[in-house]
Design an enzyme around this catalytic site. Sequence first.
Site, mmCIF file in Angstrom:
data_model
loop_
_atom_site.group_PDB
_atom_site.id
_atom_site.type_symbol
_atom_site.label_atom_id
_atom_site.label_comp_id
_atom_site.label_asym_id
_atom_site.label_seq_id
_atom_site.Cartn_x
_atom_site.Cartn_y
_atom_site.Cartn_z
ATOM 1 N N HIS A 204 0.861 -1.181 0.000
ATOM 2 C CA HIS A 204 0.000 0.000 0.000
ATOM 3 C C HIS A 204 0.897 1.232 0.000
ATOM 4 O O HIS A 204 1.698 1.438 0.919
ATOM 5 C CB HIS A 204 -0.933 -0.004 1.209
ATOM 6 C CG HIS A 204 -2.056 -0.980 1.069
ATOM 7 N ND1 HIS A 204 -2.584 -1.693 2.122
ATOM 8 C CD2 HIS A 204 -2.768 -1.346 -0.045
ATOM 9 C CE1 HIS A 204 -3.571 -2.473 1.670
ATOM 10 N NE2 HIS A 204 -3.694 -2.274 0.357
ATOM 11 N N GLU A 207 1.793 3.873 2.977
ATOM 12 C CA GLU A 207 2.252 3.360 4.277
ATOM 13 C C GLU A 207 3.779 3.412 4.331
ATOM 14 O O GLU A 207 4.457 2.394 4.344
ATOM 15 C CB GLU A 207 1.683 1.948 4.478
ATOM 16 C CG GLU A 207 0.156 1.950 4.470
ATOM 17 C CD GLU A 207 -0.488 0.576 4.358
ATOM 18 O OE1 GLU A 207 0.240 -0.443 4.363
ATOM 19 O OE2 GLU A 207 -1.735 0.513 4.253
ATOM 20 N N ARG A 262 -3.096 4.884 -2.248
ATOM 21 C CA ARG A 262 -2.989 3.540 -1.659
ATOM 22 C C ARG A 262 -2.750 2.448 -2.713
ATOM 23 O O ARG A 262 -1.999 1.509 -2.508
ATOM 24 C CB ARG A 262 -4.310 3.253 -0.926
ATOM 25 C CG ARG A 262 -4.547 1.814 -0.496
ATOM 26 C CD ARG A 262 -5.948 1.699 0.095
ATOM 27 N NE ARG A 262 -6.384 0.322 0.264
ATOM 28 C CZ ARG A 262 -6.302 -0.353 1.416
ATOM 29 N NH1 ARG A 262 -5.758 0.202 2.470
ATOM 30 N NH2 ARG A 262 -6.764 -1.584 1.501
ATOM 31 N N HIS A 331 2.511 -3.656 6.778
ATOM 32 C CA HIS A 331 1.598 -2.536 6.501
ATOM 33 C C HIS A 331 1.696 -1.529 7.642
ATOM 34 O O HIS A 331 2.319 -1.768 8.654
ATOM 35 C CB HIS A 331 0.141 -3.028 6.448
ATOM 36 C CG HIS A 331 -0.170 -3.914 5.295
ATOM 37 N ND1 HIS A 331 -0.898 -3.499 4.209
ATOM 38 C CD2 HIS A 331 0.154 -5.206 5.045
ATOM 39 C CE1 HIS A 331 -1.021 -4.486 3.345
ATOM 40 N NE2 HIS A 331 -0.391 -5.547 3.826
ATOM 41 N N GLU A 405 0.594 -4.628 11.039
ATOM 42 C CA GLU A 405 0.220 -3.223 10.915
ATOM 43 C C GLU A 405 1.133 -2.486 11.882
ATOM 44 O O GLU A 405 1.000 -2.638 13.096
ATOM 45 C CB GLU A 405 -1.258 -2.995 11.289
ATOM 46 C CG GLU A 405 -2.258 -3.660 10.357
ATOM 47 C CD GLU A 405 -2.434 -2.925 9.029
ATOM 48 O OE1 GLU A 405 -1.865 -1.827 8.867
ATOM 49 O OE2 GLU A 405 -3.138 -3.464 8.149
HETATM 50 ZN ZN LIG Z 1 -1.855 -1.655 4.067
#
Ligand SMILES: [Zn+2]
Length: 443
Positions: A204, A207, A262, A331, A405
């Site tokens: 993404h 990020e 994104r 991420h 994340e």
């Molecule tokens: Zn992501």
Amino acid sequence: MSLPQTPYKYSLTQPLYDWHPWNMKWILFFGALIGSGICDRETFSGHQVFRINVRNGDEISKLNRLVNSDNLKLNLWKSPPALGHPTDVLVPSVSLQEVKSFLEDHDLEYSVAVEDLQTILDAEKQEMQHNVHQELSSNCFNYGAYHTLEAIHKEMDNIVKYYPRLVSTVTIGHSFENRSMYVLKFSTGEGRQRPALWLNAGIHAREWVSPATAIWTARKIACDYGKDAIITSTLKKMDIFVLPVANPDGYVYTHTHNRLWRKTRSVNPGSTCIGTDPNRNWNSSFGGVGSIADPCSEVYHGPYPHSEVEVKSVADFIKKHGNFKCFIDLHSFSQMVLYPYGYTATKAQDADELDMVARNTAKALAMLSGTQYRVGSIFSITYAASGSTVDWAYDNGIKYAFSFELRDTGDYGFALPASQIIPTAQETWLGLKTIIEHVRDNI
Ligand SMILES: [Zn+2]
């Protein structure tokens, strides 16, 4: 095998300036690019991030109505609403009044998490400019700064240059706009398809802390081989592959046009909207819950599985290799360690083991500075997501499939200050090593 000689001393605990003979021209060029400002760069002046709490199903449906309202142009930063956890939503300045009125009229609890997004992005841009000048005068790569794609790829070459007996580069394909899918391979066993681990980052585009953590991690692996028992013994048995920027076109676009982009940058026939969510494009319950068929959506799954050449390049490489045992996808943000599945509430066959590893990972990660990570399957603690990277890995026989994340929990969100890159990378490293050690002992 004897260890590669380290020609200089450095520390991965501070912003790292490594010497290397960069051609000054490209630094000047990218410095100018950052400094001049690209003419049609999207700005976010007065845009705010609202943190909204929902307490029951009725409030969830009200919030969904708000978020899905086309004319307000809201951008969901963190998870669709779930009871007990707030949702972060970026609200454009022109929609502020209307959104506030809606929330107040419907008695929805909210606070403002980010007062003015552009102020944060301006500071980020200034810091990058400053860093380009620093790197120019010192001929060093600063691991505590954000970089352009070109700078990251250059640093990958640099790592190979200093650790040629351990590290090499592999180009596994090219992006839609023909940029290299550039991978670092760490191996001590030449020419054999040894068991392998894949570290994926930057799928993404916005990020940024993900590629920054990945390149730091690559350096750390090279640096620790021969010094750290876990890394040394793992590399005696396994290869490690690191893809720091899995969505290079999107990443470049976040530097030149829209910091919050994104998706990929592929053209969608019949639509003016660009790009597919590459984390919904994998051939694993493709097009199912948690993905959307509208090309204008942030979670558009694409026209067919692996339609995105960036996704196909990784999938083809991994399938052809045939001996990957672990896949980790980095991420941001929310601070979570996740495992399959994302497309169903049904537990994965190995869920108990994956949960145990993920819990140990979060525990190890927290030991450095107390950063708390939540743990669970994607479906259970975030939201339904079909066609995701780690589900594909798991469904294709890669048992140890995890998604991180990274920092933070929303104070800065995607615009995490560069000062947090190294603390993030350092604590993540403790988590990654926990997984690596488990994989080493269980394959
Ligand atoms: Zn992501």
